[in-house]
Design a protein around this motif. Sequence first.
Motif, PDB file in Angstrom:
ATOM      1  N   CYS A  88       0.833  -1.208   0.000  1.00 46.83           N
ATOM      2  CA  CYS A  88       0.000   0.000   0.000  1.00 46.83           C
ATOM      3  C   CYS A  88       0.866   1.256   0.000  1.00 46.83           C
ATOM      4  O   CYS A  88       0.510   2.258  -0.643  1.00 46.83           O
ATOM      5  N   GLY A  95      -3.327  -0.133  -3.801  1.00 46.65           N
ATOM      6  CA  GLY A  95      -3.798  -0.481  -2.468  1.00 46.65           C
ATOM      7  C   GLY A  95      -5.237  -0.073  -2.258  1.00 46.65           C
ATOM      8  O   GLY A  95      -6.034  -0.815  -1.680  1.00 46.65           O
ATOM      9  N   TYR A 142      -2.127   1.911   4.533  1.00 51.19           N
ATOM     10  CA  TYR A 142      -2.834   0.679   4.895  1.00 51.19           C
ATOM     11  C   TYR A 142      -3.878   0.952   5.979  1.00 51.19           C
ATOM     12  O   TYR A 142      -5.036   0.539   5.871  1.00 51.19           O
TER      13      TYR A 142
END
Length: 307
Positions: A88, A95, A142
């Motif tokens: 990510c 992502g 993330y």
Amino acid sequence: MQETVLVTGGSGFIGTWVLRELIDQGKRVVALDVRPATERWSRVLGAGAKHVVFSDVPLIDRDGLLALMKQHGVSHVIHLAALLTPDCQQDPFRGCQVNVLGSTAVFDAARLAGSVEAIAFASSYAVYGSASATTPQPPMFYGAFKQAVDLIAEQYWSHFGLRSLAIRPHVVYGPEREIGLTAGPSLACRAAVRNDSYQIGYTGAAGYDYVEDVARAFVRGAFECPAGATVADLPSEPATTHEIVHHIERCLPAATGRITVFGPAIPANVPSAFSDIRRVLPGWEPTSLASGIAQTIAYYQRVESNA
């Protein structure tokens, strides 16, 4: 009628242990992933692997997911599929496609299928920032993507009555963890059994959750999901990487000096308001870190003896 559970990310580390828990309970399982984890399933599921129905429908294909759910009469979903922190950070657009759009596709297909009773899905301690933050402040993409999905789940409850439980582990460790920076403790256990040297590539303290506990939480969460879009944190026993090494050496004294630690400190992710999963799943209790490390080592000893 036998209940059918769709597990996205079913070839992954946590997904494989979720499949085992479901099969042990006599549930029908459909695993969705890029490819089947034939060798890992053989090691973890044993004869149960033959009961897994596999699908490689792309996660972002809402209509393909809907057709899959209808074909198999999916009653519950455990959504685990996601790109991890390094991917990510390296490619935020990709992502977002997988972690946010893919999750939205899962929720929307479940809404349209009409047969899905609830979704248990993987959130993360990565939504949290430092201990001083009064609200979640994810330090990386993330965590931001995970937080976005938590908010999306609220919308599916508010507008469509789709029940969900977001489960937030910290560092999940145990047998078969192989990918990601925080795979270090699990890989160190395997190396110790093999009499190899290994260096855990990060330092600092984090919370640790044993994979079989996490799998049980997801399975119970899917079937015992309360009304609403609920968020639950796992207790995540705190430890430093040096303490991890100490636990390994207590189990395998011969490994002393062969497992080392070096690297950057892992980011601190501290809940601004801890939501204990045991309030949602009474009776669920975590395995201690010492016991989880011992069980991981015992698993690899069995695997090595059968190799």
